[in-house]
Design a protein around this motif. Structure first.
Motif, PDB file in Angstrom:
ATOM      1  N   TYR A  14      -3.632   7.028   5.871  1.00 54.08           N
ATOM      2  CA  TYR A  14      -2.801   5.882   5.524  1.00 54.08           C
ATOM      3  C   TYR A  14      -3.326   5.274   4.230  1.00 54.08           C
ATOM      4  O   TYR A  14      -4.523   5.095   4.056  1.00 54.08           O
ATOM      5  N   GLY A  15      -2.440   4.983   3.303  1.00 48.86           N
ATOM      6  CA  GLY A  15      -2.830   4.375   2.036  1.00 48.86           C
ATOM      7  C   GLY A  15      -3.374   5.356   1.018  1.00 48.86           C
ATOM      8  O   GLY A  15      -3.932   4.954   0.009  1.00 48.86           O
ATOM      9  N   ASN A  16      -3.188   6.650   1.251  1.00 53.33           N
ATOM     10  CA  ASN A  16      -3.745   7.653   0.341  1.00 53.33           C
ATOM     11  C   ASN A  16      -3.095   7.652  -1.035  1.00 53.33           C
ATOM     12  O   ASN A  16      -3.639   8.200  -1.977  1.00 53.33           O
ATOM     13  N   GLY A  17      -1.946   7.039  -1.182  1.00 56.28           N
ATOM     14  CA  GLY A  17      -1.264   7.002  -2.475  1.00 56.28           C
ATOM     15  C   GLY A  17      -1.951   6.097  -3.477  1.00 56.28           C
ATOM     16  O   GLY A  17      -1.723   6.200  -4.675  1.00 56.28           O
ATOM     17  N   ASP A  18      -2.805   5.204  -2.988  1.00 56.06           N
ATOM     18  CA  ASP A  18      -3.533   4.311  -3.882  1.00 56.06           C
ATOM     19  C   ASP A  18      -4.741   4.994  -4.500  1.00 56.06           C
ATOM     20  O   ASP A  18      -5.328   4.490  -5.441  1.00 56.06           O
ATOM     21  N   LYS A  19      -5.132   6.155  -3.957  1.00 54.00           N
ATOM     22  CA  LYS A  19      -6.291   6.888  -4.475  1.00 54.00           C
ATOM     23  C   LYS A  19      -5.825   7.852  -5.545  1.00 54.00           C
ATOM     24  O   LYS A  19      -4.990   8.700  -5.308  1.00 54.00           O
ATOM     25  N   GLN A  20      -6.315   7.744  -6.705  1.00 53.45           N
ATOM     26  CA  GLN A  20      -5.915   8.639  -7.798  1.00 53.45           C
ATOM     27  C   GLN A  20      -7.067   9.496  -8.221  1.00 53.45           C
ATOM     28  O   GLN A  20      -8.153   9.193  -8.271  1.00 53.45           O
ATOM     29  N   MET A  76       0.848  -1.169   0.000  1.00 54.57           N
ATOM     30  CA  MET A  76       0.000   0.000   0.000  1.00 54.57           C
ATOM     31  C   MET A  76       0.895   1.233   0.000  1.00 54.57           C
ATOM     32  O   MET A  76       1.842   1.323   0.757  1.00 54.57           O
ATOM     33  N   LEU A  77       0.590   2.175  -0.838  1.00 54.17           N
ATOM     34  CA  LEU A  77       1.374   3.396  -0.995  1.00 54.17           C
ATOM     35  C   LEU A  77       0.739   4.530  -0.197  1.00 54.17           C
ATOM     36  O   LEU A  77      -0.471   4.716  -0.235  1.00 54.17           O
ATOM     37  N   THR A  78       1.554   5.254   0.558  1.00 54.42           N
ATOM     38  CA  THR A  78       1.071   6.407   1.314  1.00 54.42           C
ATOM     39  C   THR A  78       1.927   7.608   0.952  1.00 54.42           C
ATOM     40  O   THR A  78       3.149   7.538   1.008  1.00 54.42           O
ATOM     41  N   ARG A  79       1.289   8.696   0.561  1.00 52.56           N
ATOM     42  CA  ARG A  79       2.008   9.922   0.216  1.00 52.56           C
ATOM     43  C   ARG A  79       2.015  10.862   1.417  1.00 52.56           C
ATOM     44  O   ARG A  79       0.990  11.085   2.042  1.00 52.56           O
ATOM     45  N   VAL A  80       3.191  11.417   1.696  1.00 51.94           N
ATOM     46  CA  VAL A  80       3.358  12.360   2.798  1.00 51.94           C
ATOM     47  C   VAL A  80       4.056  13.590   2.256  1.00 51.94           C
ATOM     48  O   VAL A  80       5.092  13.486   1.604  1.00 51.94           O
TER      49      VAL A  80
END
Length: 78
Positions: free
Chosen positions: A72-78, A1-5
């Motif tokens: 958490y996991g917000n990088g999976d949302k495009q 799971m990808l998380t962007r910070v």
């Protein structure tokens, strides 16, 4: 799971208003960066995270950064 910070320089003490020792849910060291992660519950009951990071550079004063609130996991949302 990808998380962007997204980190930004810590400039004012008011940027720390959401953080307390009881909310610290993790710490990590990666190279010259040390990060504390805090869990914050917003007014709607959503669990959000916020990072406080310290970057150490040889011969320089450490730099402090704080992240925007994120999920958490917000990088999976495009």
């Amino acid at each position: 799971m990808l998380t962007r910070v997204k980190l930004k320089p810590l400039r004012k003490i008011s940027q720390l208003k959401n953080l307390s020792a009881f909310d610290c849910v993790g710490c990590e060291r990666s190279g010259s960066l040390f990060t504390l992660t805090f869990q914050i519950i917003d007014n709607d009951g959503n669990e959000l995270l916020q990072d406080l990071s310290i970057e150490f550079s040889r011969g320089k004063m450490p730099k402090l950064y704080i992240s925007d609130l994120y999920e958490y996991g917000n990088g999976d949302k495009q």
